[in-house]
Write a protein that holds these residues in place. Structure first.
Motif, mmCIF file in Angstrom:
data_model
loop_
_atom_site.group_PDB
_atom_site.id
_atom_site.type_symbol
_atom_site.label_atom_id
_atom_site.label_comp_id
_atom_site.label_asym_id
_atom_site.label_seq_id
_atom_site.Cartn_x
_atom_site.Cartn_y
_atom_site.Cartn_z
ATOM 1 N N LYS A 116 -9.424 13.778 -5.012
ATOM 2 C CA LYS A 116 -9.187 14.637 -6.328
ATOM 3 C C LYS A 116 -8.568 15.836 -6.517
ATOM 4 C CE LYS A 116 -11.020 11.805 -9.878
ATOM 5 N NZ LYS A 116 -12.431 11.798 -11.135
ATOM 6 N N GLU A 117 -9.218 16.932 -5.283
ATOM 7 C CA GLU A 117 -8.736 17.851 -5.558
ATOM 8 C C GLU A 117 -8.034 18.286 -4.266
ATOM 9 O OE1 GLU A 117 -12.997 17.361 -2.945
ATOM 10 O OE2 GLU A 117 -12.005 16.372 -5.031
ATOM 11 N N GLU A 118 -7.637 17.181 -3.387
ATOM 12 C CA GLU A 118 -6.753 17.703 -2.658
ATOM 13 C C GLU A 118 -5.737 16.811 -2.684
ATOM 14 O OE1 GLU A 118 -5.978 18.653 1.941
ATOM 15 O OE2 GLU A 118 -8.114 18.114 1.291
ATOM 16 N N LYS A 119 -4.367 17.256 -3.307
ATOM 17 C CA LYS A 119 -3.135 16.542 -3.307
ATOM 18 C C LYS A 119 -2.163 16.610 -1.913
ATOM 19 C CE LYS A 119 1.247 16.546 -5.575
ATOM 20 N NZ LYS A 119 1.970 17.357 -6.572
ATOM 21 N N VAL A 120 -1.924 15.219 -1.719
ATOM 22 C CA VAL A 120 -1.408 14.616 -0.582
ATOM 23 C C VAL A 120 0.700 15.288 -0.823
ATOM 24 C CG1 VAL A 120 -0.534 12.070 0.517
ATOM 25 C CG2 VAL A 120 -2.606 12.638 -0.916
ATOM 26 N N VAL A 121 0.190 15.507 0.307
ATOM 27 C CA VAL A 121 1.220 16.425 0.902
ATOM 28 C C VAL A 121 2.257 15.549 1.866
ATOM 29 C CG1 VAL A 121 2.667 18.160 2.103
ATOM 30 C CG2 VAL A 121 0.807 18.684 0.653
ATOM 31 N N ALA A 141 -0.142 11.905 5.028
ATOM 32 C CA ALA A 141 -0.010 12.981 4.447
ATOM 33 C C ALA A 141 -0.800 14.164 5.682
ATOM 34 C CB ALA A 141 -1.901 12.564 3.686
ATOM 35 N N ILE A 142 -0.038 15.264 5.672
ATOM 36 C CA ILE A 142 0.341 16.106 6.526
ATOM 37 C C ILE A 142 -0.791 17.388 6.726
ATOM 38 C CG2 ILE A 142 2.587 15.590 6.956
ATOM 39 C CD1 ILE A 142 3.084 18.191 5.943
ATOM 40 N N ASN A 143 -1.891 17.174 5.108
ATOM 41 C CA ASN A 143 -3.012 17.747 5.510
ATOM 42 C C ASN A 143 -4.170 17.885 5.879
ATOM 43 O OD1 ASN A 143 -2.278 16.538 2.482
ATOM 44 N ND2 ASN A 143 -3.198 17.892 1.501
ATOM 45 N N VAL A 203 0.807 -1.200 -0.059
ATOM 46 C CA VAL A 203 -0.596 0.139 -0.085
ATOM 47 C C VAL A 203 1.150 1.314 0.340
ATOM 48 C CG1 VAL A 203 -2.004 -1.232 1.482
ATOM 49 C CG2 VAL A 203 -0.393 0.593 2.474
ATOM 50 N N HIS A 204 2.320 1.814 0.062
ATOM 51 C CA HIS A 204 3.135 2.119 0.268
ATOM 52 C C HIS A 204 3.524 2.516 -1.207
ATOM 53 C CE1 HIS A 204 3.176 1.002 4.101
ATOM 54 N NE2 HIS A 204 3.393 2.843 4.094
ATOM 55 N N THR A 205 2.820 3.277 -2.074
ATOM 56 C CA THR A 205 3.136 3.610 -3.326
ATOM 57 C C THR A 205 2.359 4.490 -3.967
ATOM 58 O OG1 THR A 205 2.980 2.953 -6.077
ATOM 59 C CG2 THR A 205 1.601 1.877 -4.277
ATOM 60 N N GLN A 206 2.577 5.103 -5.041
ATOM 61 C CA GLN A 206 1.967 6.495 -5.953
ATOM 62 C C GLN A 206 1.090 5.778 -7.131
ATOM 63 O OE1 GLN A 206 3.125 10.739 -4.331
ATOM 64 N NE2 GLN A 206 4.949 9.694 -4.243
ATOM 65 N N ILE A 207 1.639 5.112 -7.390
ATOM 66 C CA ILE A 207 1.825 4.066 -9.261
ATOM 67 C C ILE A 207 -0.019 3.636 -8.861
ATOM 68 C CG2 ILE A 207 2.220 2.544 -10.719
ATOM 69 C CD1 ILE A 207 5.163 2.405 -9.433
#
Length: 217
Positions: free
Chosen positions: A184-189, A155-157, A129-133
């Motif tokens: 979709k509208e909130e990119k993960v930081v 995430a730290i959002n 589960v550790h992937t952005q792909i």
């Protein structure tokens, strides 16, 4: 990635030593078990579900109790998200007491070897589960922890912070009010609210312990 690999080696070494030292205690405790649980497909499945439930509470506690967070922060300190992030673990988990959360299984009647085999399976699943792909996975998202759910967890959002504590099954987060889908509208930081700006594995492993004891004094 190199820092993550070194942290993984330290973590595995500490876990192996702790298991050797603690296994006699686990078998001593096992004599006080409530039931004699026979090893079958159904009891292994029951052990898997119970351990996943207990893992949820361990993981949630690790974000809210400083003593546990001092170990768990290592995993969250990466500002990147890839498969090597799964290896970024703390050698201090045995001291922090992660193993305490599995004791109820032994007291119920699951043999210690089975308990820790199930723990290993749970953690092995979490590697993937550790992937952005990988994007969202349809119906699978409603039952299981997925890369999308776990990206939220890292995430730290503000809207994502301290959500999705699942190991394998996301149902626990949905039952106990900690579920948050990836939007979709909130990119993960990724990373920490206050990041550890170093690749030194020793500093990464111990910095939060230093801060915690400094606060105490």
């Amino acid at each position: 990635s190199l820092a993550n690999a070194l942290l993984a080696l330290l973590h595995q070494g500490a876990d192996a030593i702790a298991l050797l030292l603690l296994m006699p205690f686990f078998y001593w405790l096992y004599q006080f078990r409530l039931f004699d649980i026979e090893l079958t497909v159904f009891t292994v499945l029951g052990a898997f579900l119970l351990q996943d439930f207990l893992y949820y509470w361990f993981h949630r506690a690790s974000h809210h109790i400083h003593w546990l967070w001092a170990a768990h922060v290592v995993h969250h300190s990466s500002t990147k998200m890839n498969f090597t992030t799964a290896f970024r673990q703390s050698l201090m988990y045995p001291l922090a007491g992660m193993w305490l959360f599995w004791l109820p299984m032994i007291l119920i009647g699951f043999e210690p070897v089975i308990v820790f085999a199930v723990v290993a399976l749970n953690l092995a699943y979490q590697f993937f589960v550790h992937t952005q792909i990988v994007g969202k996975l349809g119906w699978f998202e409603s039952v299981f922890n997925t890369p999308s759910h776990h990206r939220v967890h890292h995430a730290i959002n503000k809207s994502y912070l301290d959500k999705n504590f699942a190991g394998v099954l996301i149902i626990w987060d949905k039952l106990f009010g900690t579920f948050q889908p990836e939007l979709k509208e909130e990119k993960v930081v990724y990373g920490l609210v206050s990041n550890i700006d170093t690749y030194n594995p020793i500093k990464i492993a111990f910095i939060e312990w230093f801060y915690m004891f400094k606060d105490v004094f």
